[in-house]
Scaffold this active site. Structure first.
Site, PDB file in Angstrom:
ATOM      1  N   THR A 125       0.993  -0.962  -0.099  1.00  0.00           N
ATOM      2  CA  THR A 125       0.217  -0.219   0.416  1.00  0.00           C
ATOM      3  C   THR A 125       0.803   0.868  -0.261  1.00  0.00           C
ATOM      4  O   THR A 125       1.914   1.740   0.609  1.00  0.00           O
ATOM      5  CB  THR A 125      -1.480   0.051   1.090  1.00  0.00           C
ATOM      6  OG1 THR A 125      -1.928  -1.116   1.076  1.00  0.00           O
ATOM      7  CG2 THR A 125      -2.249   1.211   1.528  1.00  0.00           C
ATOM      8  N   ARG A 246      -6.694 -14.764   3.199  1.00  0.00           N
ATOM      9  CA  ARG A 246      -8.063 -14.342   3.480  1.00  0.00           C
ATOM     10  C   ARG A 246      -8.792 -15.250   3.895  1.00  0.00           C
ATOM     11  O   ARG A 246      -9.771 -14.596   5.201  1.00  0.00           O
ATOM     12  CB  ARG A 246      -8.918 -14.023   1.968  1.00  0.00           C
ATOM     13  CG  ARG A 246      -8.426 -12.601   1.271  1.00  0.00           C
ATOM     14  CD  ARG A 246      -9.174 -12.383  -0.030  1.00  0.00           C
ATOM     15  NE  ARG A 246      -8.901 -10.519  -0.832  1.00  0.00           N
ATOM     16  CZ  ARG A 246      -8.934 -10.608  -1.731  1.00  0.00           C
ATOM     17  NH1 ARG A 246      -9.157 -11.499  -2.676  1.00  0.00           N
ATOM     18  NH2 ARG A 246      -8.197  -9.361  -2.487  1.00  0.00           N
ATOM     19  N   GLU A 366      -6.617  -5.895   4.177  1.00  0.00           N
ATOM     20  CA  GLU A 366      -6.062  -6.688   3.072  1.00  0.00           C
ATOM     21  C   GLU A 366      -7.264  -7.293   2.047  1.00  0.00           C
ATOM     22  O   GLU A 366      -8.426  -8.625   1.549  1.00  0.00           O
ATOM     23  CB  GLU A 366      -6.956  -8.441   3.972  1.00  0.00           C
ATOM     24  CG  GLU A 366      -5.126  -8.382   5.145  1.00  0.00           C
ATOM     25  CD  GLU A 366      -4.722 -10.095   5.010  1.00  0.00           C
ATOM     26  OE1 GLU A 366      -4.597 -10.388   5.049  1.00  0.00           O
ATOM     27  OE2 GLU A 366      -3.928  -9.437   6.683  1.00  0.00           O
ATOM     28  N   THR A 368     -11.300  -4.994   1.027  1.00  0.00           N
ATOM     29  CA  THR A 368     -12.295  -3.794   1.693  1.00  0.00           C
ATOM     30  C   THR A 368     -13.512  -5.073   0.922  1.00  0.00           C
ATOM     31  O   THR A 368     -12.754  -6.263  -0.075  1.00  0.00           O
ATOM     32  CB  THR A 368     -12.603  -2.662   1.436  1.00  0.00           C
ATOM     33  OG1 THR A 368     -12.884  -2.529  -0.255  1.00  0.00           O
ATOM     34  CG2 THR A 368     -11.492  -1.778   1.784  1.00  0.00           C
ATOM     35  N   GLN A 370     -15.793  -4.378  -0.102  1.00  0.00           N
ATOM     36  CA  GLN A 370     -16.395  -3.650  -1.689  1.00  0.00           C
ATOM     37  C   GLN A 370     -15.474  -4.342  -2.833  1.00  0.00           C
ATOM     38  O   GLN A 370     -15.484  -5.036  -3.882  1.00  0.00           O
ATOM     39  CB  GLN A 370     -16.357  -2.472  -2.038  1.00  0.00           C
ATOM     40  CG  GLN A 370     -16.929  -1.191  -0.471  1.00  0.00           C
ATOM     41  CD  GLN A 370     -17.395  -1.794   0.205  1.00  0.00           C
ATOM     42  OE1 GLN A 370     -16.235  -1.321   0.808  1.00  0.00           O
ATOM     43  NE2 GLN A 370     -17.913  -1.549   1.121  1.00  0.00           N
TER      44      GLN A 370
END
Length: 390
Positions: A125, A246, A366, A368, A370
C-alpha cells in the site's frame, strides 16, 4: 510433514489455556502501553506461533490451513494485537518466499521468521495506491547489477518491528499495471530506509503500522523473490498467497466475534432490570441468537474453505466470500454486544468498547468488503459466461 492430528489438538488446547490465563489478563497493559509486553512476545515465540505456516523443513510448524484457522479461532478471542505481531510472519511475509522463493532465500530467511527472531513485513500500500494496488508508484530502477528502490509505503503492519520487508516496486516502467511489478526482499538495516512513527489508530492498540520511505535503497537482483528470472512477477506472487490470507483473516474474525458474544452473554446474565436478568428478555435473546448463528456460519465457511485449499483447490471466490462474510459478521456482533451492554458498552470500563473499535478494521484491510464483492461477482459472471459459451 505437518504436525500430526494429536499434536495439533494439543497445541490448540494450549493456545486456549494461554488465551485465558495470560493473554486476556495482559490486554489492559497492552492498550495502556500501545505495545505487546515482551514476555507475551516471548511466550508466543516459545509456542512456535510465529512459524505456523512455515514448513517444518525450515523450522516452522508446517500446519495445514485448517489447523491454522482453528488456532486463530482460539488465539483471537484475546486482543487481535497479539495475533497481529505474528500475523505477517505467517502470511505474506513468509508465504511469498515459501511459494516462489529460491532455495537460498528459503534457507536464509524462513528459519529466522519461523522462530520469531525475524519479523517479516509486507510493503504494498502507498499514499495514492490502496485498493488499486497495481497502480503503485514505487520504482526499482536498474543500476548495474543492482536495483535502486525509491518510494513511500503506507499503513505497513509491524513496520517498526520488522527486520525484513517484502517491497513491491515497479521494475519495468514500460509495462502498465501489475505486469511490471517485482517483489524484493529488503532487510530493514539497508541504508536509505526510514520508518515513520507509529500510526495513531481508532483501535487495535499494540498492533503497529507506520509509513516507510525508501530513498535509493540498493539491493542486488538476487533480492527479487524467486531470483532475477522472476523480475516483473511480484504481483503474481502476492496474488498466490491471497486465498490463504483471506481465509486466515476470516478465522481471526470468528475468534474476535466469539469473544464479543462471550462478553455480551456474561453481561446479560449478570445485569438485572425489571426484577430479572436481562438475558431473560426476548429482544436480548434475539441479539444473542443472531450472533451465535452468524458466528457458526462464518466458522463453517472458514473451515470448508481451508480444507479445500489444503486439498489443492484454487478458490479465490470462496476465499473472498469468507473474508467478506466474516468481517461483516464480526461488525454486526460487535454492535449487538455494545447494545446489550447499553450505556456500559460505551464505557472503556468494559472490554466491548475496545473490541468494538478493534473490529472495525477487519472490513477494510487485506481487501475491503467492496473489493471482495467485485472478486465474487466477477468470478460468478466469468463462470456463467463460460457455461453458456460466451
Amino acid at each position: 510433514m505437518p504436525l500430526d492430528e494429536g499434536l495439533t489438538l494439543e497445541l490448540t488446547e494450549t493456545v486456549r489455556r494461554v488465551v485465558e490465563e495470560r493473554l486476556i489478563p495482559a490486554e489492559e497493559q497492552t492498550v495502556a502501553e500501545d505495545k505487546v509486553p515482551d514476555e507475551i512476545r516471548a511466550l508466543l515465540r516459545d509456542l512456535g506461533l510465529f512459524g505456523i505456516s512455515v514448513p517444518e523443513s525450515y523450522g516452522g510448524l508446517g500446519l495445514p490451513l485448517e489447523a491454522e484457522t482453528r488456532l486463530m479461532f482460539e488465539l483471537c478471542r484475546a486482543s487481535v494485537a497479539f495475533r497481529s505481531i505474528l500475523g505477517t510472519n505467517n502470511g505474506i511475509g513468509s508465504q511469498g518466499i515459501v511459494i516462489d522463493g529460491t532455495e537460498a532465500q528459503k534457507r536464509h530467511y524462513l528459519p529466522r521468521i519461523a522462530s520469531g527472531e525475524l519479523i517479516a513485513s509486507f510493503c504494498l500500500t502507498e499514499p495514492d495506491s490502496g485498493s488499486d494496488a497495481a497502480s503503485l508508484r514505487s520504482v526499482a530502477r536498474t543500476d548495474g547489477d543492482d536495483f535502486l528502490i525509491s518510494g513511500t509505503k503506507r499503513y505497513i503492519t509491524n513496520a517498526p518491528e520488522a527486520g525484513l520487508f517484502t517491497v513491491m516496486a515497479r521494475s519495468e516502467p514500460d509495462q502498465p499495471g501489475a505486469k511490471g511489478i517485482s517483489a524484493f526482499l529488503v532487510e530493514a538495516e539497508t541504508p536509505g530506509i526510514t520508518v515513520g512513527p507509529w500510526d495513531r489508530k481508532m483501535g487495535q492498540r499494540g498492533a503497529h503500522t507506520a509509513d516507510i520511505t525508501f530513498d535509493e535503497v540498493r539491493v542486488p537482483a538476487t533480492a527479487i523473490i524467486g531470483g532475477p528470472e522472476r523480475r516483473g512477477q511480484g504481483f503474481k506472487t502476492a496474488m498466490k498467497v491471497l486465498d490463504r490470507g483471506r481465509v486466515h483473516l476470516a478465522a481471526v474474525c470468528v475468534g474476535a466475534a466469539q469473544r464479543l458474544l462471550d462478553e455480551a452473554l456474561s453481561y446479560a446474565m449478570d445485569r438485572r432490570q425489571f426484577g430479572q436478568e436481562i438475558a431473560q428478555f426476548q429482544l436480548i435473546q434475539a441479539m444473542l441468537a443472531d450472533s451465535q448463528a452468524e458466528i457458526y456460519a462464518a466458522r463453517c465457511m472458514t473451515i470448508d474453505a481451508a480444507r479445500r485449499i489444503d486439498a489443492g483447490e484454487k478458490i479465490p471466490m470462496l476465499a473472498s466470500c469468507c473474508k467478506m462474510f466474516a468481517s461483516e459478521m464480526v461488525g454486526r456482533v460487535a454492535d449487538r454486544a455494545v447494545q446489550i451492554h447499553g450505556g456500559a458498552g460505551y464505557m472503556a470500563d468494559y472490554p466491548v468498547e475496545r473490541l468494538y473499535r478493534d473490529a472495525r478494521l477487519f472490513r477494510i484491510y487485506e481487501g475491503t468488503t467492496q473489493i471482495q464483492q467485485l472478486v465474487i461477482a466477477r468470478a460468478l459472471i466469468s463462470e456463467a459466461s463460460e457455461a453458456i459459451g460466451r
